[in-house]
Enzyme design. Structure first.
Site, mmCIF file in Angstrom:
data_model
loop_
_atom_site.group_PDB
_atom_site.id
_atom_site.type_symbol
_atom_site.label_atom_id
_atom_site.label_comp_id
_atom_site.label_asym_id
_atom_site.label_seq_id
_atom_site.Cartn_x
_atom_site.Cartn_y
_atom_site.Cartn_z
ATOM 1 N N CYS A 247 0.811 -1.145 -0.349
ATOM 2 C CA CYS A 247 0.035 -0.096 -0.179
ATOM 3 C C CYS A 247 0.798 1.321 0.326
ATOM 4 C CB CYS A 247 -0.806 -0.156 1.715
ATOM 5 S SG CYS A 247 -1.714 -1.171 1.379
ATOM 6 N N GLU A 373 5.712 7.645 4.598
ATOM 7 C CA GLU A 373 5.565 6.895 3.545
ATOM 8 C C GLU A 373 7.087 6.969 3.676
ATOM 9 O OE1 GLU A 373 3.151 5.579 2.291
ATOM 10 O OE2 GLU A 373 1.413 7.210 2.673
HETATM 11 C C1 LIG Z 1 1.065 14.724 8.563
HETATM 12 C C2 LIG Z 1 1.566 13.227 8.661
HETATM 13 C C3 LIG Z 1 0.211 12.320 8.552
HETATM 14 C C4 LIG Z 1 0.815 10.731 8.756
HETATM 15 N N1 LIG Z 1 -0.275 10.304 8.049
HETATM 16 C C5 LIG Z 1 0.027 8.447 7.880
HETATM 17 C C6 LIG Z 1 -1.126 8.273 7.848
HETATM 18 O O1 LIG Z 1 -2.172 8.261 7.271
HETATM 19 N N2 LIG Z 1 -0.635 6.593 8.065
HETATM 20 C C7 LIG Z 1 -0.093 6.256 9.028
HETATM 21 O O2 LIG Z 1 0.374 4.769 9.006
HETATM 22 N N3 LIG Z 1 0.924 7.064 9.464
HETATM 23 C C8 LIG Z 1 1.063 8.179 8.447
HETATM 24 N N4 LIG Z 1 2.265 8.964 9.109
HETATM 25 C C9 LIG Z 1 3.217 8.866 9.683
HETATM 26 C C10 LIG Z 1 5.073 8.598 9.210
HETATM 27 O O3 LIG Z 1 4.677 7.243 8.755
HETATM 28 C C11 LIG Z 1 5.657 8.469 10.209
HETATM 29 O O4 LIG Z 1 5.554 10.275 10.891
HETATM 30 C C12 LIG Z 1 6.865 7.905 9.304
HETATM 31 O O5 LIG Z 1 6.869 6.904 9.279
HETATM 32 C C13 LIG Z 1 7.656 8.458 10.198
HETATM 33 O O6 LIG Z 1 7.778 7.860 11.929
HETATM 34 P P1 LIG Z 1 8.875 8.852 13.440
HETATM 35 O O7 LIG Z 1 7.980 9.520 12.854
HETATM 36 O O8 LIG Z 1 8.199 7.873 14.400
HETATM 37 O O9 LIG Z 1 9.793 8.648 13.642
HETATM 38 P P2 LIG Z 1 10.987 7.661 13.555
HETATM 39 O O10 LIG Z 1 10.781 6.401 13.180
HETATM 40 O O11 LIG Z 1 11.416 8.272 15.196
HETATM 41 O O12 LIG Z 1 12.995 8.825 13.364
HETATM 42 C C14 LIG Z 1 13.341 10.007 13.433
HETATM 43 C C15 LIG Z 1 14.472 9.523 12.663
HETATM 44 O O13 LIG Z 1 14.886 8.557 12.935
HETATM 45 C C16 LIG Z 1 15.163 8.129 11.154
HETATM 46 N N5 LIG Z 1 15.937 6.262 11.727
HETATM 47 C C17 LIG Z 1 14.414 5.826 12.267
HETATM 48 N N6 LIG Z 1 14.900 4.620 12.014
HETATM 49 C C18 LIG Z 1 16.696 4.667 10.877
HETATM 50 C C19 LIG Z 1 17.753 4.001 11.159
HETATM 51 N N7 LIG Z 1 17.385 2.486 10.816
HETATM 52 N N8 LIG Z 1 18.717 4.117 10.018
HETATM 53 C C20 LIG Z 1 18.817 6.095 10.661
HETATM 54 N N9 LIG Z 1 17.668 6.518 10.507
HETATM 55 C C21 LIG Z 1 16.570 5.343 11.092
HETATM 56 C C22 LIG Z 1 14.283 8.824 10.778
HETATM 57 O O14 LIG Z 1 15.253 8.677 9.451
HETATM 58 C C23 LIG Z 1 13.879 9.849 11.395
HETATM 59 O O15 LIG Z 1 14.932 11.463 10.453
HETATM 60 C C24 LIG Z 1 2.123 10.478 9.246
HETATM 61 C C25 LIG Z 1 3.099 11.633 9.451
HETATM 62 C C26 LIG Z 1 2.509 13.150 9.101
HETATM 63 C C27 LIG Z 1 4.170 13.538 10.024
#
Ligand SMILES: Cc1cc2nc3c(=O)[nH]c(=O)nc-3n(C[C@H](O)[C@H](O)[C@H](O)COP(=O)(O)OP(=O)(O)OC[C@H]3O[C@@H](n4cnc5c(N)ncnc54)[C@H](O)[C@@H]3O)c2cc1C
Length: 393
Positions: A247, A373
């Site tokens: 998806c 995404e």
């Molecule tokens: C406005 C908005 C709408 C959204 N809509 C949806 C939705 O409809 N459905 C849904 O399911 N989600 C949704 N999301 C969630 C979005 O997909 C997540 O915020 C995203 O996957 C990142 O997760 P996080 O914010 O926890 O960041 P984290 O996972 O905590 O990451 C923080 C930082 O660490 C880095 N990082 C993490 N793991 C690693 C690694 N292994 N190596 C190096 N760097 C790493 C990341 O790149 C990032 O820079 C939405 C987010 C926003 C802001």
């Protein structure tokens, strides 16, 4: 300063690579956005309001589930679909996000993993915009790593009982149904998808407030406490983590095109402004080499981004696209768009921070688009894994 009206961006006769049908989809969407979204988007952004009044007209134009076949959907090719998302995001990333979620993250999993009964129940109504959906994968604790999700489903008799929290869910409080991804305890914690209607007992949703990005889109948290759903609500063909990732691939593809729309909006605004704005000996700021260098960078990167995503779209139409191709297009094009927004904001000087112009709104929106995404860095790891064969997550 007269109002700046978008004129389209095409440096290398990119249009000549498109079919007549593709150009028609692009032009129809562009006109719709110009007539219906541009006049209200700054007010929506200020108020943090999703323009719900546009749902029905967007449905009438076939925007929802546009690339699906049957069930009233438009059956667009992938390039047509991409050009549509480009134009939507030229208007606003939040509105494009709404369409992406409804189409790629809700209608697509029902289409790909659902039973015929689920498809008949939901797809025609969602295509018409009568029913809205959201996609619950991200959780408060674990986001970039969806495989670590904590939401659980337990099969008891002919029901499933769901428990868990989802966070940052686009359209969460306005959705009639949520596609919820959960680990099934009786199936060795295999990840499967479930359709959870908003009125199920134990299911609640609340909006996230205080966002400085995607303000014209609803973002919510979902909570499930002993939510009972019939077994018929399981998406029967969902099968492990690869199902939600499929998806996300759909949605990421649309984002890769959408980001070009935001970049075009910023670039065209900055170009027109630079020609009109006079400083130093009453000369337009466009006459300075440093300003021209910024415009040159932007039009070059927009053009490369167009070619990249067009090729990915053609591969997708031919059934030959790989997930790492989509990662490259999403990663590159969103980064490029954010850089264009920052350079354009700079060219507009102080006016660049005001909402008389669309640039600052695009810049703030694109910060979310860079993160959701699959973050920019997560896509680096996907591409890195593809070229080296080594998992660096
Ligand atoms: C406005 C908005 C709408 C959204 N809509 C949806 C939705 O409809 N459905 C849904 O399911 N989600 C949704 N999301 C969630 C979005 O997909 C997540 O915020 C995203 O996957 C990142 O997760 P996080 O914010 O926890 O960041 P984290 O996972 O905590 O990451 C923080 C930082 O660490 C880095 N990082 C993490 N793991 C690693 C690694 N292994 N190596 C190096 N760097 C790493 C990341 O790149 C990032 O820079 C939405 C987010 C926003 C802001």
């Amino acid at each position: 300063m007269p109002a700046i009206k978008f004129r389209g961006v095409d440096f290398i006769q990119f249009d000549s690579l498109l079919t007549e049908e593709e150009r028609l989809v692009r032009d129809t969407t562009r006109q719709f956005i110009e007539d219906n979204l541009i006049p209200i988007i700054e007010e929506c952004n200020r108020a943090g309001r999703f323009p719900r009044e546009l749902v029905k007209p967007m449905a009438d134009l076939g925007f929802f589930g546009a690339s699906l076949k049957g069930y009233g959907c438009a059956g667009m090719g992938n390039v047509e679909y991409g050009l549509m998302t480009q134009e939507l995001e030229r208007g606003d990333s939040g509105v494009r996000s709404f369409v992406s979620v409804q189409s790629g993250l809700v209608m697509f999993p029902i289409y790909a993993f659902g039973s015929e009964e689920q498809k008949q129940t939901w797809l025609p109504a969602m295509q018409k915009g009568e029913k809205l959906g959201c996609f619950g994968l991200t959780e408060p604790g674990l986001r970039s790593n969806p495989g670590g999700m904590r939401t659980r489903a337990r099969k008891v008799g002919n029901e499933y009982i769901l428990n868990g929290e989802k966070m940052w869910i686009t359209s969460g409080t306005i959705a009639d149904v949520a596609v919820i991804w959960a680990k099934v305890e009786n199936e060795n914690d295999k990840i499967r998808g479930f359709l959870v209607e908003k009125d199920r007992k134990g299911f609640t949703s609340d909006d996230i407030h205080g966002k400085w990005s995607l303000r014209a889109s609803v973002t919510s948290g979902l909570s499930m406490q002993d939510v009972h759903i019939p077994e018929a609500n399981l998406l029967p063909k969902s099968d492990g983590l690869k199902s939600p990732l499929m998806c996300l691939n759909q949605a990421r593809y649309g984002i890769a095109w959408g980001a070009i729309g935001a970049a075009m909006s910023c670039y065209d605004c900055a170009l027109q402004y630079a020609i009109l704005r006079k400083q130093w000996r009453d000369q337009p700021i466009a006459s300075h080499q440093l300003v021209q260098d910024k415009l040159t960078w932007m039009i070059s990167e927009i053009t490369k981004a167009q070619l990249l995503v067009l090729q990915v779209g053609r591969l997708k139409d031919a059934g030959r696209v790989e997930h790492q191709h989509i990662s490259m297009a999403k990663r590159n094009n969103v980064w490029m768009a954010l850089e264009c927004a920052r350079l354009s904001r700079d060219i507009l000087g102080a006016n660049g921070v005001a909402d008389d112009y669309p640039i600052m709104r695009h810049m703030m929106n694109l910060e979310s688009v860079k993160t959701y995404e699959g973050t920019h860095d997560v896509h680096s790891l996907i591409i890195g894994q593809s070229v080296t064969g080594i998992d660096a997550f």
